[in-house]
Write a protein that holds these residues in place. Sequence first.
Motif, PDB file in Angstrom:
ATOM      1  N   LEU A   1       0.828  -1.213   0.000  1.00 34.78           N
ATOM      2  CA  LEU A   1       0.000   0.000   0.000  1.00 34.78           C
ATOM      3  C   LEU A   1       0.861   1.261   0.000  1.00 34.78           C
ATOM      4  CD1 LEU A   1      -2.829  -1.022   2.492  1.00 34.78           C
ATOM      5  CD2 LEU A   1      -2.972  -0.868  -0.004  1.00 34.78           C
ATOM      6  N   LYS A   2       1.998   1.208   0.677  1.00 34.21           N
ATOM      7  CA  LYS A   2       2.901   2.355   0.692  1.00 34.21           C
ATOM      8  C   LYS A   2       3.456   2.611  -0.704  1.00 34.21           C
ATOM      9  CE  LYS A   2       5.686   2.516   4.158  1.00 34.21           C
ATOM     10  NZ  LYS A   2       6.849   2.221   5.034  1.00 34.21           N
ATOM     11  N   ARG A   3       3.806   1.543  -1.409  1.00 34.02           N
ATOM     12  CA  ARG A   3       4.326   1.711  -2.771  1.00 34.02           C
ATOM     13  C   ARG A   3       3.271   2.320  -3.680  1.00 34.02           C
ATOM     14  NH1 ARG A   3       6.883  -3.302  -1.618  1.00 34.02           N
ATOM     15  NH2 ARG A   3       5.225  -4.493  -2.624  1.00 34.02           N
ATOM     16  N   TYR A   4       2.025   1.894  -3.528  1.00 32.85           N
ATOM     17  CA  TYR A   4       0.962   2.420  -4.382  1.00 32.85           C
ATOM     18  C   TYR A   4       0.514   3.805  -3.932  1.00 32.85           C
ATOM     19  CZ  TYR A   4      -0.017  -1.513  -7.437  1.00 32.85           C
ATOM     20  OH  TYR A   4       0.066  -2.464  -8.412  1.00 32.85           O
ATOM     21  N   GLY A   5       0.701   4.112  -2.656  1.00 29.97           N
ATOM     22  CA  GLY A   5       0.155   5.364  -2.142  1.00 29.97           C
ATOM     23  C   GLY A   5       1.073   6.552  -2.227  1.00 29.97           C
ATOM     24  N   GLY A   6       2.312   6.351  -2.678  1.00 31.80           N
ATOM     25  CA  GLY A   6       3.244   7.470  -2.789  1.00 31.80           C
ATOM     26  C   GLY A   6       3.847   7.818  -1.441  1.00 31.80           C
ATOM     27  N   SER A   7       4.059   9.082  -1.188  1.00 30.94           N
ATOM     28  CA  SER A   7       4.739   9.517   0.027  1.00 30.94           C
ATOM     29  C   SER A   7       3.867   9.304   1.253  1.00 30.94           C
ATOM     30  CB  SER A   7       5.107  11.008  -0.069  1.00 30.94           C
ATOM     31  OG  SER A   7       3.932  11.783  -0.156  1.00 30.94           O
ATOM     32  N   ALA A   8       4.523   9.155   2.414  1.00 33.51           N
ATOM     33  CA  ALA A   8       3.784   8.890   3.655  1.00 33.51           C
ATOM     34  C   ALA A   8       2.869  10.038   4.019  1.00 33.51           C
ATOM     35  CB  ALA A   8       4.784   8.627   4.786  1.00 33.51           C
TER      36      ALA A   8
ATOM     37  N   HIS B   1      14.540   8.661 -20.326  1.00 34.78           N
ATOM     38  CA  HIS B   1      15.737   8.109 -20.956  1.00 34.78           C
ATOM     39  C   HIS B   1      15.310   7.521 -22.289  1.00 34.78           C
ATOM     40  CE1 HIS B   1      19.804   6.434 -21.040  1.00 34.78           C
ATOM     41  NE2 HIS B   1      19.270   5.309 -21.483  1.00 34.78           N
ATOM     42  N   GLY B   2      15.859   8.054 -23.371  1.00 37.57           N
ATOM     43  CA  GLY B   2      15.428   7.603 -24.688  1.00 37.57           C
ATOM     44  C   GLY B   2      13.942   7.835 -24.869  1.00 37.57           C
ATOM     45  N   GLU B   3      13.222   6.780 -25.271  1.00 37.47           N
ATOM     46  CA  GLU B   3      11.780   6.881 -25.488  1.00 37.47           C
ATOM     47  C   GLU B   3      10.967   6.604 -24.226  1.00 37.47           C
ATOM     48  OE1 GLU B   3      10.141   7.674 -28.458  1.00 37.47           O
ATOM     49  OE2 GLU B   3      12.172   8.263 -29.030  1.00 37.47           O
ATOM     50  N   LEU B   4      11.669   6.326 -23.139  1.00 34.28           N
ATOM     51  CA  LEU B   4      10.998   5.911 -21.906  1.00 34.28           C
ATOM     52  C   LEU B   4      10.896   7.071 -20.929  1.00 34.28           C
ATOM     53  CD1 LEU B   4       9.862   3.377 -20.448  1.00 34.28           C
ATOM     54  CD2 LEU B   4      12.154   3.021 -19.526  1.00 34.28           C
ATOM     55  N   SER B   5       9.707   7.269 -20.352  1.00 30.50           N
ATOM     56  CA  SER B   5       9.527   8.290 -19.317  1.00 30.50           C
ATOM     57  C   SER B   5       8.706   7.720 -18.178  1.00 30.50           C
ATOM     58  CB  SER B   5       8.852   9.544 -19.887  1.00 30.50           C
ATOM     59  OG  SER B   5       7.527   9.266 -20.281  1.00 30.50           O
ATOM     60  N   LEU B   6       9.006   8.208 -16.955  1.00 30.42           N
ATOM     61  CA  LEU B   6       8.332   7.719 -15.749  1.00 30.42           C
ATOM     62  C   LEU B   6       8.010   8.910 -14.866  1.00 30.42           C
ATOM     63  CD1 LEU B   6       9.246   4.640 -13.619  1.00 30.42           C
ATOM     64  CD2 LEU B   6       9.168   6.886 -12.525  1.00 30.42           C
ATOM     65  N   ASP B   7       6.743   9.066 -14.553  1.00 26.03           N
ATOM     66  CA  ASP B   7       6.260  10.151 -13.702  1.00 26.03           C
ATOM     67  C   ASP B   7       5.935   9.579 -12.329  1.00 26.03           C
ATOM     68  OD1 ASP B   7       4.723  12.096 -12.367  1.00 26.03           O
ATOM     69  OD2 ASP B   7       4.000  12.931 -14.259  1.00 26.03           O
ATOM     70  N   LYS B   8       6.783   9.897 -11.326  1.00 28.30           N
ATOM     71  CA  LYS B   8       6.589   9.331  -9.988  1.00 28.30           C
ATOM     72  C   LYS B   8       5.304   9.840  -9.334  1.00 28.30           C
ATOM     73  CE  LYS B   8      11.108   7.972  -8.259  1.00 28.30           C
ATOM     74  NZ  LYS B   8      12.043   8.126  -7.123  1.00 28.30           N
ATOM     75  N   ALA B   9       5.007  11.115  -9.528  1.00 30.80           N
ATOM     76  CA  ALA B   9       3.831  11.696  -8.877  1.00 30.80           C
ATOM     77  C   ALA B   9       2.549  11.040  -9.359  1.00 30.80           C
ATOM     78  CB  ALA B   9       3.782  13.200  -9.113  1.00 30.80           C
ATOM     79  N   GLN B  10       2.465  10.777 -10.664  1.00 32.08           N
ATOM     80  CA  GLN B  10       1.250  10.192 -11.235  1.00 32.08           C
ATOM     81  C   GLN B  10       1.347   8.682 -11.388  1.00 32.08           C
ATOM     82  OE1 GLN B  10      -0.634  12.324 -14.512  1.00 32.08           O
ATOM     83  NE2 GLN B  10       0.733  14.051 -14.176  1.00 32.08           N
ATOM     84  N   ARG B  11       2.508   8.102 -11.006  1.00 34.21           N
ATOM     85  CA  ARG B  11       2.730   6.651 -11.130  1.00 34.21           C
ATOM     86  C   ARG B  11       2.425   6.204 -12.566  1.00 34.21           C
ATOM     87  NH1 ARG B  11       5.502   4.566  -6.860  1.00 34.21           N
ATOM     88  NH2 ARG B  11       4.605   2.517  -7.240  1.00 34.21           N
ATOM     89  N   ARG B  12       3.015   6.922 -13.516  1.00 28.86           N
ATOM     90  CA  ARG B  12       2.717   6.655 -14.919  1.00 28.86           C
ATOM     91  C   ARG B  12       4.009   6.408 -15.697  1.00 28.86           C
ATOM     92  NH1 ARG B  12      -0.396  11.359 -17.812  1.00 28.86           N
ATOM     93  NH2 ARG B  12       1.656  12.339 -17.574  1.00 28.86           N
ATOM     94  N   VAL B  13       3.980   5.406 -16.566  1.00 32.52           N
ATOM     95  CA  VAL B  13       5.122   5.079 -17.421  1.00 32.52           C
ATOM     96  C   VAL B  13       4.668   5.146 -18.870  1.00 32.52           C
ATOM     97  CG1 VAL B  13       6.791   3.300 -18.088  1.00 32.52           C
ATOM     98  CG2 VAL B  13       6.184   3.601 -15.674  1.00 32.52           C
ATOM     99  N   MET B  14       5.507   5.770 -19.703  1.00 34.32           N
ATOM    100  CA  MET B  14       5.222   5.869 -21.132  1.00 34.32           C
ATOM    101  C   MET B  14       6.437   5.379 -21.915  1.00 34.32           C
ATOM    102  SD  MET B  14       2.155   7.317 -21.283  1.00 34.32           S
ATOM    103  CE  MET B  14       2.038   7.937 -22.969  1.00 34.32           C
ATOM    104  N   ALA B  15       6.190   4.584 -22.948  1.00 30.13           N
ATOM    105  CA  ALA B  15       7.221   4.206 -23.910  1.00 30.13           C
ATOM    106  C   ALA B  15       6.853   4.905 -25.206  1.00 30.13           C
ATOM    107  CB  ALA B  15       7.276   2.693 -24.101  1.00 30.13           C
ATOM    108  N   GLY B  16       7.495   6.039 -25.475  1.00 34.93           N
ATOM    109  CA  GLY B  16       7.047   6.888 -26.571  1.00 34.93           C
ATOM    110  C   GLY B  16       5.668   7.423 -26.235  1.00 34.93           C
ATOM    111  N   ALA B  17       4.705   7.168 -27.120  1.00 30.37           N
ATOM    112  CA  ALA B  17       3.328   7.627 -26.884  1.00 30.37           C
ATOM    113  C   ALA B  17       2.465   6.543 -26.252  1.00 30.37           C
ATOM    114  CB  ALA B  17       2.701   8.081 -28.201  1.00 30.37           C
ATOM    115  N   ALA B  18       3.063   5.371 -25.968  1.00 35.74           N
ATOM    116  CA  ALA B  18       2.288   4.236 -25.457  1.00 35.74           C
ATOM    117  C   ALA B  18       2.380   4.140 -23.936  1.00 35.74           C
ATOM    118  CB  ALA B  18       2.775   2.934 -26.088  1.00 35.74           C
TER     119      ALA B  18
END
Length: 236
Positions: free
Chosen positions: A118-125, A137-154
């Motif tokens: 639950l802590k991993r899914y819930g973000g900061s304490a 990095h390259g075509e890969l992006s990761l947004d920690k705040a929104q817990r979102r990963v994109m490979a290019g536009a996917a």
Amino acid sequence: MQDKTILVVDDDPHIRDVICFALQKASYRYEVAVNGKEALDKAVLFNPALIVLDIGLPEMDGLDVCRHLRRISEVPILFLSARDDEIDRIVGLELGADDYVTKPFSPRELIARVGAILKRYGGSASGEPEADPVLQHGELSLDKAQRRVMAGAAPVSLTAIEFDILAALLARPKIVFTRDQILQQAYRDNIHVSDRTIDSHIRNIRAKLGGAGCADAIETVHGVGFRLGPCQAGGG
């Protein structure tokens, strides 16, 4: 009472009682299901924060329940099993489970694992969004705040542990991580897992990123561990 509902799925009334008592003591709300069909119905009805799911259910077993759930939801899943079998462990994780506990288990350990997921899914304490910038990095992006990963536009759908592993690699793209270092990033509550469990997570991440056109995202450094790859569209 914590504002999170845990769905407990087990056909053994004694095991259910032990789990529910431990959850209640830790101030979690819970709902129960005694078979696979009821589990799927209640997962839709209650939108739980986490599902504690027994593998050995009658008729529709826990692995089948997990397969059905993954078609409609990314709810974190903690598997329970009466068999301490590495193959079952890897199969369960590859289906999209977040963790795995073998019966008989300590209620304290179970609650620790529930809390860690639950802590991993819930973000900061504090409940506030993390201030870290988007990692790219390259075509890969990761947004920690929104817990979102994109490979290019996917968009790429990862479990919480998979997300944390990929975030660790992206944060230090030139570093080769040993399995122990990856374990420390993904399992921060000193919970023991095997090297093969880490390999299973890495394999799962590769498959998901590969399906989004970024098959070269994680490289194996034989005898050492893993590092971030070029992450180029169509790479691999």
